[in-house]
Each structure stands twice: as structure tokens, then as C-alpha cells.
Write an enzyme that holds these catalytic residues in place. Structure first.
Site, short mmCIF file in Angstrom:
data_model
loop_
_atom_site.label_atom_id
_atom_site.label_comp_id
_atom_site.label_asym_id
_atom_site.label_seq_id
_atom_site.Cartn_x
_atom_site.Cartn_y
_atom_site.Cartn_z
N ASP A 105 0.86 -1.19 0.00
CA ASP A 105 0.00 0.00 0.00
C ASP A 105 0.90 1.24 0.00
OD1 ASP A 105 -3.05 0.75 0.79
OD2 ASP A 105 -1.64 2.19 1.66
N GLU A 111 -5.04 2.62 -3.69
CA GLU A 111 -3.58 2.59 -3.72
C GLU A 111 -3.03 1.25 -3.22
OE1 GLU A 111 -4.69 4.58 0.24
OE2 GLU A 111 -5.53 4.33 -1.76
#
Length: 430
Positions: A305, A348
Site C-alpha cells: 500500500d 492505492e
């Protein structure tokens, strides 16, 4: 006197028999003198002209035929008389009495006297009007069929069990590079490069072996290394008695095939980053998980992430944030193995499936990725340089795992542990 009577009766009997034969021969029998006047006609000629013989004998063709085509008849008669030769011709006549247009096959022969002089001609005509009509109809049907087959968007050919072409349409002829007449009757390997001939014969032969309709996909690479895809329907057909043949209809579906591949790619690809999407990742991860369990092979998952990604969007806007995700995807794609599956799971967050890898190797792989982003600022539009960091969670397959979700859930938990340890960190969840 008695002998003379007997000879006369015998001659009359012979004439009667001959007349009966000529009247029942099924053709039009006649003779003419040098002036073109009829000297004999059989019953068929009488029926054709709709007059008795006595009204025909002594008259020429101008009384019975349309004058517009009379020259052809007279020219044929003169050739027989002048050149003293037999002549076989087709003559088209318009009968005055009925207006019918008839076509005949005519054999005309000179008649000689005792000293070899031509004194007339004899002729026998067979009505071939129906035959010519059938021939014309067949030619028209063939022409129509050729027009259809040559304009169908398909490669159509007929081949026998000995590999001889029995028919090709214009598209096949164009593909081979020869006129159709130079292909028909030839063996496939005589007109097609052996490599391609063997390729297609392998498929053609299936039809003869199974003796039933076969639908198949065929792939061919041309001289320019361009791959063509064909959808082919091949049907067995018995020609001329025992001759086994096969009719093939092949359609070039290369564009459709490429379009299908494109759609599949779009269905499997993340629209923003052009790497695999969530659906493709989990479909393949489930399959790889089962394979690893079956063969008792190692496997790992890395979930990662982007750290503080919301701050990037807030400060620079979502378009710049999108560019960051694209750049990260490009960086990571160049470092993973060919067998690894790298996908954007959402926002993301990304995941990497690593088949057949040990725990230490998977940790090393994750650390390399963390270091790569830590030391490689993201450059946007040549004027924005962003120090992007990532957090990564790692998990490896266990004997107790019953499905891929067990493995994935641990990598996801490991990711949150990495973030809770201050981000820009790798965490392994055993």
C-alpha cells in the site's frame, strides 16, 4: 417376267422397310438436289414443317425457314457440295409454320452418282434444343454459383482423399497465387509450400478419417510472420461414385480473434495502471493455490500500500495521484519474475502472487520493492519529484490453509502491521 415381278416386289419391300426405319429413327432425315430443293423427307420432317412430303419435295428452305438465318443453312450446304466433304454442325432454325426456334445437330453428306459426281446432299438432323437449353441453364447456374462462391467472404475449396484440389474459389486462388485452373487437379503440396500444405492436410485428413462434418479453428503464420486465424467447416462429400472428397469453408477471423484478445485483456487489466485487475488476480490466485497444494509447492503473497497517499491527492490533486500509481506500477512490473502476478486490488493497494517461492526469498523480494521505492522518487511531468514510500505485508502458504483467501487474509493483516510499525516497512505474518 416372273423374276422381274419378284425383283420389283423385293425392291418395294426393301423401300418400305427403309422408309419405316427412316420414319422411326427419331431424327429428321432429308436429301436435296444441287439447287437446294428437297428430294426426300421422312415423317419427322413432315411433322416439323406441318406439311405432307408431296408439298415439301421440290421446294427449298426459303419456304420453311426464316430468311434471316437461311444464309447459314445455305453456306453449309454449299460447303458440302463444293468441297465434297461431310459436315457436322449445329444449326438454329426458326420454323415458319410454328415460329419455334429449334437447334439441331446436323450431319450433311454429299450424294455421288455412278461416275463420282456430286448430285445432291443427304442430311440427318437431331433436335438438341432441350439439350442446349439444359446446357445453357447449367452454364447460367454455374456462373451464378461462381459469382456467389467467388464473392463469399470465405476460402472455399474441395479436395479429394489423395490431396488433389477438385475446386477452389477465387479467394483460395488469390491466396495460393495461381489461377484456379492451374490449381484444380493438382496435389496440394505441388501448389502450396510444403510447410503449409502439411499443416492444412493434417486437419483435412480428420474429415476423411471421421467421415463427418468437422468445425475447427486453424492458425497459420504467413511469410511475414503474421499469424492468421481461421474458422473452418469441413464436410465429407462423395463425388463421381466412389471418389471421396471434402468441401471446406474457411473464414479469416483474425480480426475477431484479436478483438476477443483485446476484450479479454481489457477485462483482466486495470484501466488506470495497465497491470492486472482484482478479478484476474483472484481467479488466477485461486487456481495457483490449488496447484501448489496438490504438488506441495511453496507460495507467497505480498500485499502493499502507498504510504500517506491521501496527502498526495490532497496536495497535488487526483490526476497527480493517478500518475503516482501508474509510475509505481511501472517500477514494480520491471522487477518481479515472469511467473509472478502483479495486480491493483483497489485504490492505492496492490498485491503480488509469487508461486513456488520460499519464505526467505519472498521476504527478500518484498524488501527489494520497499527499497526500490524508498530510493527512487517519483518524477511527475519533469517538475514534480515525490518521495513515495510503501508498506508491505508478506504471507506464505501453510498446510492448514484450505483456500487462497486464508493466505491472502494473512498478507492483508501483515500489511496493516507494517503500517502500524511506522510505514515504509515489510512485515511477515506466519
Amino acid at each position: 417376267m416372273t423374276d422381274k415381278i419378284n425383283n420389283t416386289e423385293s425392291l418395294l419391300q426393301q423401300i418400305s422397310v427403309m422408309s419405316s426405319v427412316l420414319n422411326n429413327i427419331g431424327s429428321y432425315v432429308f436429301s436435296k438436289d444441287l439447287a437446294g430443293n428437297y428430294t426426300y423427307v421422312n415423317a419427322n420432317v413432315e411433322a416439323l414443317f406441318q406439311r405432307p412430303a408431296k408439298d415439301i419435295i421440290g421446294k427449298n428452305d426459303s419456304h420453311f425457314f426464316d430468311l434471316d438465318i437461311l444464309d447459314e443453312l445455305l453456306e453449309n450446304d454449299r460447303k458440302v457440295i463444293n468441297e465434297k466433304v461431310s459436315l457436322t454442325k449445329e444449326e438454329t432454325n426458326v420454323i415458319k409454320s410454328s415460329g419455334k426456334i429449334l437447334t439441331y445437330k446436323v450431319i450433311k453428306t454429299p450424294i455421288f452418282n455412278a461416275i463420282g459426281e456430286v448430285i445432291g446432299i443427304s442430311g440427318i438432323s437431331t433436335d438438341i434444343t432441350l439439350q442446349k437449353k439444359l446446357e445453357t441453364d447449367n452454364q447460367n447456374q454455374k456462373h451464378l454459383l461462381d459469382v456467389v462462391l467467388n464473392n463469399v467472404d470465405a476460402y472455399i475449396y474441395m479436395k479429394d482423399a489423395q490431396r488433389r484440389y477438385r475446386y477452389v474459389n477465387s479467394r483460395v486462388a488469390e491466396l495460393i497465387g495461381l489461377p484456379a485452373e492451374e490449381i484444380i487437379g493438382k496435389f496440394d503440396h505441388d501448389v502450396v509450400p510444403p510447410k503449409y500444405a502439411e499443416h492444412f492436410w493434417k486437419n483435412d485428413k480428420v474429415v476423411f478419417e471421421l467421415n463427418k462434418k468437422v468445425v475447427m479453428n486453424e492458425t497459420l503464420e504467413d511469410a511475414d510472420k503474421k499469424v492468421h486465424h481461421y474458422l473452418s467447416t469441413k464436410v465429407p462429400f462423395q463425388l463421381n461414385g466412389d471418389m471421396q472428397t471434402m468441401v471446406a469453408f474457411s473464414t479469416d477471423v483474425t480480426e475477431l480473434y484479436q478483438l476477443k484478445e483485446k476484450f479479454e485483456q481489457l477485462a483482466n487489466t486495470d484501466e488506470l495502471t495497465a497491470i492486472y485487475n482484482r478479478r484476474y488476480f483472484f481467479e488466477n490466485a485461486n487456481r495457483e493455490f490449488k496447484r501448489a497444494k496438490r504438488h506441495q509447492q511453496p507460495m507467497a503473497v505480498i500485499s502493499l500500500d502507498v504510504d500517506h497517499f491521501k496527502a498526495v491527492n490532497d496536495q497535488y490533486g487526483h490526476p497527480i495521484g493517478d500518475q503516482v500509481l501508474i509510475k509505481i506500477s511501472q517500477l514494480i512490473s520491471t522487477t518481479i519474475r515472469a511467473e509472478d502476478i502483479f495486480a491493483r486490488i483497489g485504490g492505492e493497494e496492490f498485491s503480488i502472487l509469487l508461486p513456488n517461492i520460499t519464505k526467505p526469498k519472498s521476504l527478500q523480494a518484498a524488501e527489494r520493492l520497499r527499497e526500490l521505492l524508498d530510493t527512487s522518487p517519483i518524477l511527475i511531468n519533469n517538475n514534480i519529484k515525490l518521495p513515495i514510500k510503501i508498506s508491505l505485508g508478506v504471507s506464505v502458504i501453510k498446510a492448514c490453509d484450505s483456500c487462497f483467501q486464508d493466505l491472502y487474509a494473512r498478507s492483508d493483516s501483515a500489511l496493516y502491521k507494517a503500517k502500524s510499525h511506522g510505514r515504509n516497512h515489510v512485515y511477515l505474518m506466519d
